[in-house]
Each structure stands twice: as C-alpha cells, then as structure tokens.
Scaffold this active site. Structure first.
Site, PDB file in Angstrom:
ATOM      1  N   GLU A   1      18.662 -22.914  14.395  1.00 37.40           N
ATOM      2  CA  GLU A   1      18.970 -21.925  15.243  1.00 37.40           C
ATOM      3  C   GLU A   1      17.857 -20.846  16.376  1.00 37.40           C
ATOM      4  OE1 GLU A   1      20.946 -18.373  14.192  1.00 37.40           O
ATOM      5  OE2 GLU A   1      22.738 -19.079  13.359  1.00 37.40           O
TER       6      GLU A   1
ATOM      7  N   HIS B   1      16.800 -21.665   8.887  1.00 37.20           N
ATOM      8  CA  HIS B   1      17.725 -21.418   9.571  1.00 37.20           C
ATOM      9  C   HIS B   1      17.172 -20.994  11.522  1.00 37.20           C
ATOM     10  CE1 HIS B   1      19.213 -17.845  10.936  1.00 37.20           C
ATOM     11  NE2 HIS B   1      20.017 -17.724  10.185  1.00 37.20           N
TER      12      HIS B   1
ATOM     13  N   LEU C   1      16.620 -20.141   0.957  1.00 35.97           N
ATOM     14  CA  LEU C   1      17.265 -19.402  -0.817  1.00 35.97           C
ATOM     15  C   LEU C   1      18.736 -20.875  -1.615  1.00 35.97           C
ATOM     16  CD1 LEU C   1      16.420 -18.314  -2.979  1.00 35.97           C
ATOM     17  CD2 LEU C   1      17.331 -16.628  -2.287  1.00 35.97           C
ATOM     18  N   VAL C   2      19.272 -20.172  -0.397  1.00 37.19           N
ATOM     19  CA  VAL C   2      20.764 -20.668  -1.093  1.00 37.19           C
ATOM     20  C   VAL C   2      21.055 -22.367   0.085  1.00 37.19           C
ATOM     21  CG1 VAL C   2      21.423 -18.659  -1.583  1.00 37.19           C
ATOM     22  CG2 VAL C   2      22.381 -19.425   0.623  1.00 37.19           C
TER      23      VAL C   2
ATOM     24  N   HIS D   1      24.890 -22.433   6.145  1.00 34.09           N
ATOM     25  CA  HIS D   1      24.297 -23.615   6.938  1.00 34.09           C
ATOM     26  C   HIS D   1      24.043 -25.136   6.497  1.00 34.09           C
ATOM     27  CE1 HIS D   1      23.159 -20.653  10.019  1.00 34.09           C
ATOM     28  NE2 HIS D   1      23.049 -19.922   8.993  1.00 34.09           N
TER      29      HIS D   1
ATOM     30  N   GLU E   1      15.162 -10.171   8.400  1.00 33.16           N
ATOM     31  CA  GLU E   1      15.729  -9.767   7.894  1.00 33.16           C
ATOM     32  C   GLU E   1      14.874  -8.962   6.608  1.00 33.16           C
ATOM     33  OE1 GLU E   1      18.882  -9.669   6.541  1.00 33.16           O
ATOM     34  OE2 GLU E   1      19.167 -10.942   8.745  1.00 33.16           O
TER      35      GLU E   1
END
Length: 272
Positions: A180, A149, A207-208, A212, A94
């Site tokens: 993952e 993540h 962060l959020v 997930h 990212e």
C-alpha cells in the site's frame, strides 16, 4: 519468586487476523513463548482491529480482547505494572493507536511501559533477514522479495531502509516492497530485473500470513504480486506464505523487547 513480575501484566497487542491457522502459528505462538519465559506475569492478547475481532467472534465464537479490555483485566487481576508489547513491524499508526487506546487506563497503574515494535533497530532487521533468508535457502540466481504492508505514516521509509541494509549485509538477492505504499510492486519488479534475476521467491514481511499474504501476494487475481511478476517475464515465481511469527528467531526478538521494557520497570522500582 519475582515480586515485580508477579505484579506485571504483559499485553501483546496485534492488529489481528481472521486466518485461524496463521493466527495460531504466529500471534498465538508469540504469546505461548512469552508465557513460557515470563510464567509469573499475567500475559494477555489484544487486537486493535474491531472488524477482525467481530469476525472471529461471529465465525468461531471466540472473543478476543481489545486494548481497553486487556488493560481492565490487568486492573482486575491486581497488577501494578503493565508492559504493552506491540507485535507491529514499526513505530507507525497502529503503534500510536495502541498507546491512545491504553491511555485512559494508565493512571490505574504504578507504571506502564511500551515495548519496541519488531523492526525498531538495525540489529532487529539483521536478525529477521538472517532468520528468514537462511530458511528460504534461495538459489544463486533466485531473488527473495519481501512484501510489507506499507503505511502513509512517515515511518514507511523503513521498507526502503531494510532493502538498503540487506544489500549492505551481503544479501544482494533481497528486495523489499509494500502493498500500500512505496516501494510498490512495480518498483520492486524493476529493481529485481535490473539485478538480473529470473527466478523469485515472494514472502510476507508481516507477523501473520493473512489476507495480504494469501491474496495480494500469492492469490490468483490478476493484480496479485505472483501474477505481476509472472507477467513481467520471471521464469519461476514461488510464494512462501509464512508469517514472521512462524520463525522461532523472530519470536525471540519480541521476548528481547519485553525484557528491555521490564528493565525499565526495574529501574523505576530501584529509583523509588
């Protein structure tokens, strides 16, 4: 008046989330804190996920810029400098995409600098551990499991490194896994069991608290982490569905990274 700052755009780049409540409590909260500290700068939000941007526009009627749009907006505002500050956890795919999306616009500015992701250094990890662990107030026999993540990129080692650093700093009840990649939930369950814990707090290392966190971690599906831990025999499994952006001390890290990036701009100006 800070002349340099008044000519600077700070673009906060996130993957994004369609979970409105979490978005407001995390990404928007980071933006508000940055705007409060750097009131003279132009502060913009950009999401790299086209799918999420489209979903928000379709369901909420709200347009969120992509990186290119934010860079163009900075050009239109007459900015000479840009700080691209990722809200991502690490230097990964990212982060690379952010730079790639920005690259066609870089030549339109005197200088473009890139802020560090959240967990760029050991001190950043220490700050996040202290902030979250103290807030969770776990019992002596309660493990704290962070769900990250995970990525296919080589920087995925950060999760295992954070687990190791937590133990080295005395957080013997902290474990880190990923949705993952590695360490996966099975690996984490084995580690927690081996350490003798019977009770677990699950919380996202993101962060959020989006899809997930709400589904893969705390959801009711058979393969959610909550149910995987329950099936493994843990007595109490509690989920704290709270994104890292909800912690003031974590948001402050982004501001510190922006300050470091702005220092790079100042050095450039001084050398010209």
């Amino acid at each position: 008046m800070n002349t340099l700052l008044s000519l600077t755009a700070i673009i906060l780049v996130s993957f994004g989330t369609s979970f409105k409540e979490s978005r407001e409590a995390t990404i928007n909260a980071v933006t508000q804190d940055v705007q409060a500290v750097y009131a003279e700068a132009q502060v913009y939000e950009a999401y790299t996920s086209k799918m999420i941007r489209n979903k928000i526009e379709r369901t909420e009627g709200t347009h969120i810029m992509d990186v290119g749009e934010a860079m163009q907006k900075a050009i239109d505002a007459g900015c000479k400098y840009v700080v691209l500050q990722p809200t991502h956890m690490m230097y990964g795919l990212e982060y690379n995409e952010m730079k790639e999306l920005a690259s066609p616009y870089v030549s339109s500015f005197d200088k473009v600098v890139y802020g560090e992701p959240l967990l760029a250094e050991n001190d950043d990890i220490s700050t996040v551990l202290k902030e979250v662990v103290s807030s969770l107030n776990a019992g002596k026999k309660e493990a704290i499991v962070f769900m990250g993540h995970g990525t296919e990129y080589f920087s995925n080692f950060l999760y295992a490194a954070m687990d190791y650093q937590a133990k080295a700093e005395g957080y013997n009840n902290v474990f880190v896994g990923t949705v993952e990649a590695y360490p996966d939930v099975e690996t984490v369950i084995k580690s927690v069991k081996k350490s003798g814990y019977k009770n677990v707090i699950l919380t996202p290392l993101m962060l959020v608290a989006g899809d997930h966190a709400n589904n893969d971690m705390a959801g009711d599906d058979e393969d959610s982490w909550k149910n995987e831990f329950k099936r493994a025999g843990f007595k109490n499994v509690n989920c704290v569905v709270k994104g890292l952006g909800e912690y003031a001390g974590v948001r402050k890290l982004y501001i510190e990274h922006i300050k470091d990036a702005l220092d790079d701009l100042n050095e450039t100006e001084d050398n010209d």
